[in-house]
Design a protein around this motif. Structure first.
Motif, mmCIF file in Angstrom:
data_model
loop_
_atom_site.group_PDB
_atom_site.id
_atom_site.type_symbol
_atom_site.label_atom_id
_atom_site.label_comp_id
_atom_site.label_asym_id
_atom_site.label_seq_id
_atom_site.Cartn_x
_atom_site.Cartn_y
_atom_site.Cartn_z
ATOM 1 N N GLY A 21 11.913 10.319 -28.733
ATOM 2 C CA GLY A 21 11.501 11.232 -27.665
ATOM 3 C C GLY A 21 11.074 10.587 -26.360
ATOM 4 O O GLY A 21 10.378 11.213 -25.554
ATOM 5 N N LEU A 22 11.500 9.348 -26.124
ATOM 6 C CA LEU A 22 11.109 8.681 -24.867
ATOM 7 C C LEU A 22 11.722 9.404 -23.665
ATOM 8 O O LEU A 22 12.818 9.967 -23.755
ATOM 9 N N ALA A 23 11.031 9.335 -22.547
ATOM 10 C CA ALA A 23 11.523 9.951 -21.311
ATOM 11 C C ALA A 23 12.821 9.280 -20.865
ATOM 12 O O ALA A 23 13.030 8.080 -21.103
ATOM 13 N N SER A 24 13.665 10.059 -20.182
ATOM 14 C CA SER A 24 14.949 9.505 -19.720
ATOM 15 C C SER A 24 14.718 8.352 -18.747
ATOM 16 O O SER A 24 15.530 7.431 -18.668
ATOM 17 N N GLU A 25 13.602 8.391 -18.010
ATOM 18 C CA GLU A 25 13.305 7.293 -17.074
ATOM 19 C C GLU A 25 13.141 5.965 -17.822
ATOM 20 O O GLU A 25 13.484 4.904 -17.296
ATOM 21 N N VAL A 26 12.579 6.037 -19.024
ATOM 22 C CA VAL A 26 12.390 4.822 -19.830
ATOM 23 C C VAL A 26 13.722 4.391 -20.444
ATOM 24 O O VAL A 26 14.076 3.206 -20.442
ATOM 25 N N MET A 27 14.498 5.374 -20.940
ATOM 26 C CA MET A 27 15.817 5.038 -21.506
ATOM 27 C C MET A 27 16.716 4.419 -20.435
ATOM 28 O O MET A 27 17.517 3.528 -20.730
ATOM 29 N N HIS A 28 16.551 4.865 -19.199
ATOM 30 C CA HIS A 28 17.335 4.298 -18.089
ATOM 31 C C HIS A 28 17.067 2.790 -17.937
ATOM 32 O O HIS A 28 18.004 2.005 -17.725
ATOM 33 N N ILE A 29 15.814 2.387 -18.049
ATOM 34 C CA ILE A 29 15.476 0.948 -17.924
ATOM 35 C C ILE A 29 16.154 0.163 -19.047
ATOM 36 O O ILE A 29 16.751 -0.893 -18.814
ATOM 37 N N ILE A 30 16.089 0.686 -20.270
ATOM 38 C CA ILE A 30 16.711 0.011 -21.411
ATOM 39 C C ILE A 30 18.231 -0.078 -21.191
ATOM 40 O O ILE A 30 18.841 -1.129 -21.379
ATOM 41 N N ALA A 31 18.814 1.039 -20.757
ATOM 42 C CA ALA A 31 20.278 1.131 -20.632
ATOM 43 C C ALA A 31 20.828 0.221 -19.543
ATOM 44 O O ALA A 31 21.931 -0.313 -19.672
ATOM 45 N N THR A 32 20.062 0.051 -18.462
ATOM 46 C CA THR A 32 20.621 -0.626 -17.275
ATOM 47 C C THR A 32 20.105 -2.047 -17.099
ATOM 48 O O THR A 32 20.456 -2.701 -16.122
ATOM 49 N N HIS A 33 19.270 -2.544 -18.037
ATOM 50 C CA HIS A 33 18.570 -3.808 -17.737
ATOM 51 C C HIS A 33 19.488 -5.025 -17.752
ATOM 52 O O HIS A 33 19.242 -5.983 -17.057
ATOM 53 N N SER A 34 20.559 -4.994 -18.533
ATOM 54 C CA SER A 34 21.387 -6.204 -18.621
ATOM 55 C C SER A 34 22.767 -5.926 -18.033
ATOM 56 O O SER A 34 22.936 -5.013 -17.239
ATOM 57 N N GLY A 59 0.818 -1.219 0.000
ATOM 58 C CA GLY A 59 0.000 0.000 0.000
ATOM 59 C C GLY A 59 0.847 1.263 0.000
ATOM 60 O O GLY A 59 1.772 1.404 -0.804
ATOM 61 N N SER A 60 0.537 2.169 0.937
ATOM 62 C CA SER A 60 1.216 3.475 0.952
ATOM 63 C C SER A 60 2.686 3.361 1.356
ATOM 64 O O SER A 60 3.452 4.312 1.187
ATOM 65 N N LYS A 61 3.091 2.209 1.900
ATOM 66 C CA LYS A 61 4.500 2.045 2.309
ATOM 67 C C LYS A 61 5.382 1.605 1.126
ATOM 68 O O LYS A 61 6.601 1.508 1.250
ATOM 69 N N LYS A 62 4.739 1.335 0.022
ATOM 70 C CA LYS A 62 5.470 0.843 -1.152
ATOM 71 C C LYS A 62 6.371 1.928 -1.764
ATOM 72 O O LYS A 62 6.013 3.102 -1.766
ATOM 73 N N THR A 63 7.507 1.509 -2.288
ATOM 74 C CA THR A 63 8.356 2.433 -3.058
ATOM 75 C C THR A 63 7.575 2.851 -4.305
ATOM 76 O O THR A 63 7.084 1.978 -5.043
ATOM 77 N N PRO A 64 7.427 4.156 -4.540
ATOM 78 C CA PRO A 64 6.626 4.580 -5.701
ATOM 79 C C PRO A 64 7.189 4.046 -7.027
ATOM 80 O O PRO A 64 8.409 4.024 -7.226
ATOM 81 N N ILE A 65 6.278 3.609 -7.870
ATOM 82 C CA ILE A 65 6.632 3.082 -9.203
ATOM 83 C C ILE A 65 5.774 3.807 -10.235
ATOM 84 O O ILE A 65 4.566 3.960 -10.035
ATOM 85 N N ASN A 66 6.393 4.234 -11.323
ATOM 86 C CA ASN A 66 5.613 4.775 -12.448
ATOM 87 C C ASN A 66 5.311 3.601 -13.369
ATOM 88 O O ASN A 66 6.186 3.120 -14.098
ATOM 89 N N ARG A 67 4.054 3.127 -13.309
ATOM 90 C CA ARG A 67 3.721 1.895 -14.043
ATOM 91 C C ARG A 67 3.836 2.089 -15.552
ATOM 92 O O ARG A 67 4.250 1.172 -16.263
ATOM 93 N N ASP A 68 3.481 3.264 -16.045
ATOM 94 C CA ASP A 68 3.607 3.512 -17.491
ATOM 95 C C ASP A 68 5.071 3.418 -17.939
ATOM 96 O O ASP A 68 5.376 2.822 -18.979
ATOM 97 N N PHE A 69 5.955 4.010 -17.152
ATOM 98 C CA PHE A 69 7.387 3.942 -17.499
ATOM 99 C C PHE A 69 7.884 2.497 -17.398
ATOM 100 O O PHE A 69 8.690 2.046 -18.220
ATOM 101 N N LEU A 70 7.393 1.783 -16.378
ATOM 102 C CA LEU A 70 7.791 0.378 -16.198
ATOM 103 C C LEU A 70 7.384 -0.454 -17.428
ATOM 104 O O LEU A 70 8.193 -1.219 -17.969
ATOM 105 N N ILE A 71 6.148 -0.274 -17.879
ATOM 106 C CA ILE A 71 5.658 -1.057 -19.026
ATOM 107 C C ILE A 71 6.401 -0.654 -20.306
ATOM 108 O O ILE A 71 6.845 -1.511 -21.081
ATOM 109 N N ALA A 72 6.568 0.654 -20.502
ATOM 110 C CA ALA A 72 7.273 1.122 -21.710
ATOM 111 C C ALA A 72 8.707 0.588 -21.724
ATOM 112 O O ALA A 72 9.199 0.106 -22.750
ATOM 113 N N GLY A 73 9.383 0.656 -20.581
ATOM 114 C CA GLY A 73 10.765 0.160 -20.495
ATOM 115 C C GLY A 73 10.823 -1.339 -20.734
ATOM 116 O O GLY A 73 11.721 -1.839 -21.436
#
Ligand SMILES: [Fe+2]
Length: 177
Positions: free
Chosen positions: A137-150, A81-95
Motif C-alpha cells: 500500500g505504499l504511495a505512488s510517489e514512493v513507488m516512483h522513486i523505486i521504479a526510476t532510481h536506476s 529556504g522558501s525558494k527551494k523546490t518542495p520535497i516530501n521528506r517522508d516520501f524521500l526517506i521511504a523511497g
C-alpha cells in the motif's frame, strides 16, 4: 522480525508518518522472509557484484544513501529556504529505504552465501521493489522513486525526491565501484 529490520536500518525511525513507517517495515519483512535471510547473512551481502574488492556492504550502502538524501534535503532547506523546490521528506526517506529492497529477491543463498539468482536476472530489483511496495500500500510517489532510481528510470521525468535519491545513490556507487 520488526526488530531485525529496525536494527539493520535505524534510519526508518526518521519517517514521521507512522503508517508509512510501518509500510516500509512490512516490505523489508516480506523481502527478508522470501529467501529466509538472517541478520548475519544480510550483513554479508556485498554492495555490488559489479566490481572486485568492494568491502562496503549492501546494508551500509542503503543506510549511507538514505542519510545523504536527508542531509541534501536539509542543506537545500537551510540555504534556499522558501525558494527551494518542495520535497516530501517522508516520501524521500521511504523511497531511499525501499529502492534496493528488491535485491533481497535478486540475490539468493547458495551454500550459505549470497549470490545473484536467475530470478534476479529476469526481474531486477526496481521491479520486485515496486511489486512489494504495491502489495503493502505504499504511495505512488514512493513507488516512483523505486521504479526510476536506476537505469530503468533513464528517460523518465523523475520527481524532485527521485532526483535527490538517484544522485546520492550514484555518488556512493561511483566512489566504490
Ligand atoms: Fe538500486
Amino acid at each position: 522480525m520488526k526488530e531485525t529490520v529496525l536494527n539493520l536500518l535505524p534510519e526508518i525511525k526518521e519517517i514521521k508518518d507512522a503508517n508509512l513507517m510501518n509500510q516500509v517495515i512490512a516490505c523489508w519483512e516480506e523481502a527478508i522472509a522470501f529467501r529466509g535471510w538472517t541478520e548475519k547473512l544480510l550483513l554479508s551481502i556485498p554492495f555490488t557484484l559489479l566490481a572486485e574488492g568492494v568491502h562496503i556492504s549492501f546494508i551500509d550502502h542503503v543506510r549511507a544513501v538514505c542519510r545523504m538524501c536527508i542531509a541534501t534535503d536539509k542543506v537545500l532547506d537551510e540555504v534556499h529556504g522558501s525558494k527551494k523546490t518542495p520535497i516530501n521528506r517522508d516520501f524521500l526517506i521511504a523511497g531511499a529505504l525501499l529502492a534496493d529492497v528488491g535485491k533481497l529477491l535478486e540475490f539468493e543463498i547458495v551454500d550459505g552465501a549470497p549470490v545473484k539468482s536467475d530470478y534476479g536476472k529476469h526481474i531486477r530489483h526496481p521491479f520486485s521493489g515496486v511489486g512489494l511496495a504495491f502489495k503493502h500500500g505504499l504511495a505512488s510517489e514512493v513507488m516512483h522513486i523505486i521504479a526510476t532510481h536506476s537505469k530503468e528510470g533513464a528517460g523518465e521525468t523523475r520527481s524532485p525526491e527521485s532526483i535527490i535519491f538517484h544522485h546520492c545513490d550514484f555518488i556512493d556507487f561511483e566512489l566504490v565501484k
